[in-house]
Design a protein around this motif. Structure first.
Motif, PDB file in Angstrom:
ATOM      1  N   GLU A 150       0.797  -1.373  -0.427  1.00  0.00           N
ATOM      2  CA  GLU A 150       0.005   0.384   0.071  1.00  0.00           C
ATOM      3  C   GLU A 150       0.892   1.238  -0.031  1.00  0.00           C
ATOM      4  O   GLU A 150       0.707   2.104  -0.897  1.00  0.00           O
ATOM      5  CB  GLU A 150      -0.742   0.124   1.130  1.00  0.00           C
ATOM      6  N   LEU A 151       2.214   1.220   0.362  1.00  0.00           N
ATOM      7  CA  LEU A 151       2.950   2.481   0.277  1.00  0.00           C
ATOM      8  C   LEU A 151       3.185   2.875  -1.362  1.00  0.00           C
ATOM      9  O   LEU A 151       3.220   4.252  -1.112  1.00  0.00           O
ATOM     10  CB  LEU A 151       4.755   1.743   0.888  1.00  0.00           C
ATOM     11  N   ALA A 152       3.193   2.338  -2.113  1.00  0.00           N
ATOM     12  CA  ALA A 152       3.461   2.569  -3.180  1.00  0.00           C
ATOM     13  C   ALA A 152       2.173   3.545  -3.600  1.00  0.00           C
ATOM     14  O   ALA A 152       2.437   4.398  -4.282  1.00  0.00           O
ATOM     15  CB  ALA A 152       3.566   1.938  -4.179  1.00  0.00           C
ATOM     16  N   ASN A 153       0.391   3.286  -2.898  1.00  0.00           N
ATOM     17  CA  ASN A 153      -0.705   3.531  -3.441  1.00  0.00           C
ATOM     18  C   ASN A 153      -0.481   5.316  -2.265  1.00  0.00           C
ATOM     19  O   ASN A 153      -0.524   6.353  -2.841  1.00  0.00           O
ATOM     20  CB  ASN A 153      -1.592   3.354  -3.164  1.00  0.00           C
ATOM     21  N   PHE A 154       0.155   5.383  -1.380  1.00  0.00           N
ATOM     22  CA  PHE A 154       0.094   6.681  -0.494  1.00  0.00           C
ATOM     23  C   PHE A 154       0.777   7.363  -1.560  1.00  0.00           C
ATOM     24  O   PHE A 154       1.149   8.159  -0.904  1.00  0.00           O
ATOM     25  CB  PHE A 154       0.421   6.258   1.439  1.00  0.00           C
ATOM     26  N   GLU A 155       1.797   7.026  -1.699  1.00  0.00           N
ATOM     27  CA  GLU A 155       3.312   7.756  -1.748  1.00  0.00           C
ATOM     28  C   GLU A 155       3.519   8.123  -3.320  1.00  0.00           C
ATOM     29  O   GLU A 155       3.769   9.071  -3.664  1.00  0.00           O
ATOM     30  CB  GLU A 155       4.646   7.216  -1.363  1.00  0.00           C
ATOM     31  N   ASN A 156       2.428   6.954  -4.192  1.00  0.00           N
ATOM     32  CA  ASN A 156       1.953   7.060  -5.878  1.00  0.00           C
ATOM     33  C   ASN A 156       3.364   7.713  -6.348  1.00  0.00           C
ATOM     34  O   ASN A 156       4.225   8.181  -6.845  1.00  0.00           O
ATOM     35  CB  ASN A 156       1.381   9.119  -5.925  1.00  0.00           C
ATOM     36  N   ILE A 157       3.686   6.180  -6.150  1.00  0.00           N
ATOM     37  CA  ILE A 157       5.625   5.861  -6.584  1.00  0.00           C
ATOM     38  C   ILE A 157       5.658   4.105  -7.270  1.00  0.00           C
ATOM     39  O   ILE A 157       4.419   3.305  -6.554  1.00  0.00           O
ATOM     40  CB  ILE A 157       6.807   5.618  -5.397  1.00  0.00           C
ATOM     41  N   PRO A 158       6.396   4.364  -7.974  1.00  0.00           N
ATOM     42  CA  PRO A 158       6.410   2.720  -8.574  1.00  0.00           C
ATOM     43  C   PRO A 158       6.457   1.352  -7.306  1.00  0.00           C
ATOM     44  O   PRO A 158       7.593   2.210  -6.031  1.00  0.00           O
ATOM     45  CB  PRO A 158       7.725   2.359  -9.814  1.00  0.00           C
ATOM     46  N   TYR A 159       5.769   0.274  -7.765  1.00  0.00           N
ATOM     47  CA  TYR A 159       6.197  -0.599  -6.139  1.00  0.00           C
ATOM     48  C   TYR A 159       7.474  -0.964  -6.837  1.00  0.00           C
ATOM     49  O   TYR A 159       8.370  -1.115  -7.935  1.00  0.00           O
ATOM     50  CB  TYR A 159       5.498  -1.679  -7.281  1.00  0.00           C
ATOM     51  N   PRO A 160       8.053  -0.692  -5.430  1.00  0.00           N
ATOM     52  CA  PRO A 160       9.472  -1.104  -4.575  1.00  0.00           C
ATOM     53  C   PRO A 160       9.721  -2.152  -5.232  1.00  0.00           C
ATOM     54  O   PRO A 160      10.955  -3.115  -4.887  1.00  0.00           O
ATOM     55  CB  PRO A 160       9.634  -1.056  -4.112  1.00  0.00           C
ATOM     56  N   ALA A 161       9.051  -3.471  -5.013  1.00  0.00           N
ATOM     57  CA  ALA A 161       9.042  -5.101  -5.893  1.00  0.00           C
ATOM     58  C   ALA A 161       8.775  -6.102  -6.391  1.00  0.00           C
ATOM     59  O   ALA A 161       7.514  -5.044  -6.620  1.00  0.00           O
ATOM     60  CB  ALA A 161       9.563  -5.092  -4.081  1.00  0.00           C
ATOM     61  N   THR A 162       8.617  -6.761  -6.168  1.00  0.00           N
ATOM     62  CA  THR A 162       7.892  -8.033  -7.090  1.00  0.00           C
ATOM     63  C   THR A 162       6.798  -8.824  -6.173  1.00  0.00           C
ATOM     64  O   THR A 162       7.275  -9.742  -5.543  1.00  0.00           O
ATOM     65  CB  THR A 162       8.109  -8.258  -8.279  1.00  0.00           C
ATOM     66  N   ALA A 163       5.224  -8.671  -6.564  1.00  0.00           N
ATOM     67  CA  ALA A 163       4.757  -9.868  -6.140  1.00  0.00           C
ATOM     68  C   ALA A 163       3.514 -11.244  -6.520  1.00  0.00           C
ATOM     69  O   ALA A 163       3.682 -10.838  -7.993  1.00  0.00           O
ATOM     70  CB  ALA A 163       3.242  -8.303  -5.096  1.00  0.00           C
ATOM     71  N   GLU A 164       4.557 -11.630  -6.522  1.00  0.00           N
ATOM     72  CA  GLU A 164       4.311 -13.252  -6.946  1.00  0.00           C
ATOM     73  C   GLU A 164       3.646 -14.213  -6.152  1.00  0.00           C
ATOM     74  O   GLU A 164       3.961 -14.978  -4.937  1.00  0.00           O
ATOM     75  CB  GLU A 164       5.617 -14.110  -7.893  1.00  0.00           C
ATOM     76  N   PHE A 165       2.328 -14.977  -6.664  1.00  0.00           N
ATOM     77  CA  PHE A 165       1.695 -15.920  -6.154  1.00  0.00           C
ATOM     78  C   PHE A 165       2.191 -16.666  -6.156  1.00  0.00           C
ATOM     79  O   PHE A 165       2.899 -17.701  -6.832  1.00  0.00           O
ATOM     80  CB  PHE A 165       0.264 -16.608  -6.568  1.00  0.00           C
ATOM     81  N   THR A 166       2.198 -17.814  -4.881  1.00  0.00           N
ATOM     82  CA  THR A 166       3.041 -18.708  -4.918  1.00  0.00           C
ATOM     83  C   THR A 166       2.025 -20.233  -4.941  1.00  0.00           C
ATOM     84  O   THR A 166       2.073 -20.966  -4.687  1.00  0.00           O
ATOM     85  CB  THR A 166       3.871 -19.490  -3.348  1.00  0.00           C
ATOM     86  N   CYS A 167       0.448 -19.970  -4.837  1.00  0.00           N
ATOM     87  CA  CYS A 167      -0.832 -21.191  -5.252  1.00  0.00           C
ATOM     88  C   CYS A 167      -1.788 -19.877  -5.196  1.00  0.00           C
ATOM     89  O   CYS A 167      -1.329 -19.007  -5.405  1.00  0.00           O
ATOM     90  CB  CYS A 167      -0.767 -21.669  -3.401  1.00  0.00           C
ATOM     91  N   ARG A 168      -2.642 -20.830  -6.231  1.00  0.00           N
ATOM     92  CA  ARG A 168      -4.173 -20.021  -6.243  1.00  0.00           C
ATOM     93  C   ARG A 168      -4.381 -18.463  -5.283  1.00  0.00           C
ATOM     94  O   ARG A 168      -4.179 -19.457  -4.270  1.00  0.00           O
ATOM     95  CB  ARG A 168      -4.517 -20.712  -7.684  1.00  0.00           C
ATOM     96  N   GLY A 169      -4.824 -17.672  -5.477  1.00  0.00           N
ATOM     97  CA  GLY A 169      -5.464 -17.184  -5.131  1.00  0.00           C
ATOM     98  C   GLY A 169      -5.926 -16.291  -5.149  1.00  0.00           C
ATOM     99  O   GLY A 169      -6.566 -15.572  -6.674  1.00  0.00           O
ATOM    100  N   GLU A 170      -6.775 -15.465  -4.189  1.00  0.00           N
ATOM    101  CA  GLU A 170      -7.614 -13.728  -4.437  1.00  0.00           C
ATOM    102  C   GLU A 170      -7.881 -12.826  -4.457  1.00  0.00           C
ATOM    103  O   GLU A 170      -6.597 -12.172  -2.925  1.00  0.00           O
ATOM    104  CB  GLU A 170      -9.352 -14.037  -3.924  1.00  0.00           C
ATOM    105  N   VAL A 171      -7.525 -11.549  -4.620  1.00  0.00           N
ATOM    106  CA  VAL A 171      -7.381 -10.430  -4.334  1.00  0.00           C
ATOM    107  C   VAL A 171      -8.474  -9.846  -4.788  1.00  0.00           C
ATOM    108  O   VAL A 171      -9.142  -9.605  -5.391  1.00  0.00           O
ATOM    109  CB  VAL A 171      -5.865  -9.993  -5.401  1.00  0.00           C
ATOM    110  N   LEU A 172      -8.671  -8.498  -3.861  1.00  0.00           N
ATOM    111  CA  LEU A 172      -9.760  -7.322  -4.262  1.00  0.00           C
ATOM    112  C   LEU A 172      -8.837  -6.272  -4.335  1.00  0.00           C
ATOM    113  O   LEU A 172      -7.583  -6.135  -4.025  1.00  0.00           O
ATOM    114  CB  LEU A 172     -10.410  -7.499  -2.862  1.00  0.00           C
ATOM    115  N   ARG A 173      -9.156  -5.411  -5.457  1.00  0.00           N
ATOM    116  CA  ARG A 173      -8.419  -4.922  -6.039  1.00  0.00           C
ATOM    117  C   ARG A 173      -9.867  -3.227  -6.077  1.00  0.00           C
ATOM    118  O   ARG A 173     -10.522  -3.523  -6.414  1.00  0.00           O
ATOM    119  CB  ARG A 173      -8.195  -4.811  -7.757  1.00  0.00           C
ATOM    120  N   VAL A 174      -9.168  -2.348  -5.016  1.00  0.00           N
ATOM    121  CA  VAL A 174      -9.580  -1.261  -5.094  1.00  0.00           C
ATOM    122  C   VAL A 174      -9.032   0.013  -5.492  1.00  0.00           C
ATOM    123  O   VAL A 174      -7.981   0.222  -5.542  1.00  0.00           O
ATOM    124  CB  VAL A 174     -10.258  -1.311  -3.453  1.00  0.00           C
TER     125      VAL A 174
END
Lengths: 212, 212
Positions: A79-103
DNA sequence: CGCGCACTTGAACCCCTTCAACGGGCGTGG
DNA sequence: CCACGCCCGTTGAAGGGGTTCAAGTGCGCG
């Protein structure tokens, strides 16, 4: 809608708030190894992990992945990236199937930030992440490999027993060779014994290696 | 009381709020090299830097100080430790004389956290720190010394010119020798020229070294 | 049986630090 | 004015902690 109500972050919202939140968000499913976002990408959505496991890592100059953290539901992710309005500082990868709420973050900011309870939740989440980052710095910059391994054995003994050494090495950002050599050293010093699971023989000596 | 009113964090408080805040806080002066808090100490107060400069660092296994950040007024310092109720994760030392507002954290938490404007300020502060930490990780773990130096030259050229190389080296957590060798390398490659201040000749090549 | 995978062990290598020596600029005291 | 000391920067050589590479071993499983 029902799903949202169960998210601790938003559980305090009244019916009206829930509806508004529902209007600006969607749920998306991901498979294992899919990327939630890449380092350097511009954030548009606030991601709330509802289900599954997400690995966060950076890539170093040699192209190796440097493991930072593993997220379990329910978590805000980067959420840091949202608040600071900066590019994501790292990569996020699913290690198993999952779900995300995108707001939709912009709309969230406009409508919800006056809500004190939500603010409090956000503060807690940010503070928790700061703590994680502080630990990452400790592990990666302050401690030697030996100390890192000692710390992991003490604090995550069961996890150690349940994982292959290659996996443990990558969690610690070490090579399997280094892990192997260090473990045999610990065994020779009779700090630990390993047969069908980890057994810590000299806890104090291990703790000594990384404490202070 | 007057001082508090000028702190952006609290400037939105009404007269009553200011009075309450005043009642639970004191101002303390520090001299250069004095320690605001040590790594490992238990936090009792929220520290707001009003004047002076504070250096934040951790100590590694060899006893070297690892520079993390420099705080200028007005900043919250290590509020994470308050929120999470954990020991300070690093040491904070004044580099010149200054002043700190010490707020009794327990009482602050009870009385002020429902204030949405204050919450927002805290969120901003936390998010900013998270960004700093993310950059620390990038600098210390991801980049090579060469890349770190290139980045510093590009992003802090004037600062570079105004400081001695030993100082720059310690900001980058490198030895003066490494800095010296790298700079002569850059000069030989004609990426930079140094005579009475830094001059960047090939910006793109320097940026290339750390970008991505 | 034979293959693949994880673990082990040794040797070379790499990046940066550490140690040591040297040189230049500058202020201070004789 | 010069000599001295000191700090800073430079350069070479050695060292150290971890990675990389390569080979060998043991084990499970088709």
């Amino acid at each position: 809608m029902n799903r949202i109500k169960e998210i601790p972050f938003f559980s305090h919202l009244d019916k009206n708030g829930l509806k508004k939140l529902n209007d600006i968000s969607t749920i998306k499913k991901y498979n294992s190894k899919e990327i939630l976002f890449f380092e350097g990408e511009e954030p548009k959505h606030l991601h709330v992990l509802l289900d599954g496991v997400v690995r966060l890592y950076k890539t170093n100059h040699k192209g190796n992945q440097i493991f930072l953290h593993q997220f379990l539901p329910v978590s805000l992710i980067a959420e840091l990236a949202n608040f600071e309005n900066i590019p994501y500082p790292a990569t996020a990868e699913f290690t198993c199937r999952g779900e995300v709420l995108r707001v939709d973050y912009k709309k969230l900011e406009e409508g919800f930030f006056k809500n004190p309870e939500l603010s409090f939740q956000i503060i807690k989440s940010l503070a928790g992440k700061l703590k994680i980052m502080s630990e990452v710095v400790t592990n990666e910059i302050v401690l030697t490999s030996e100390a890192k391994i000692a710390k992991f054995l003490v604090e995550n003994g069961e996890l150690f027993s349940s994982l292959k050494n290659t996996k443990v090495a990558s969690l610690l950002n070490l090579t399997p060779e280094t892990l192997s050599r260090t473990l045999t050293k610990f065994k020779k010093q009779e700090f630990i014994r390993i047969d069908d699971g980890l057994e810590i023989l000299k806890l104090d000596d291990l703790v000594e290696m990384y404490a202070n």
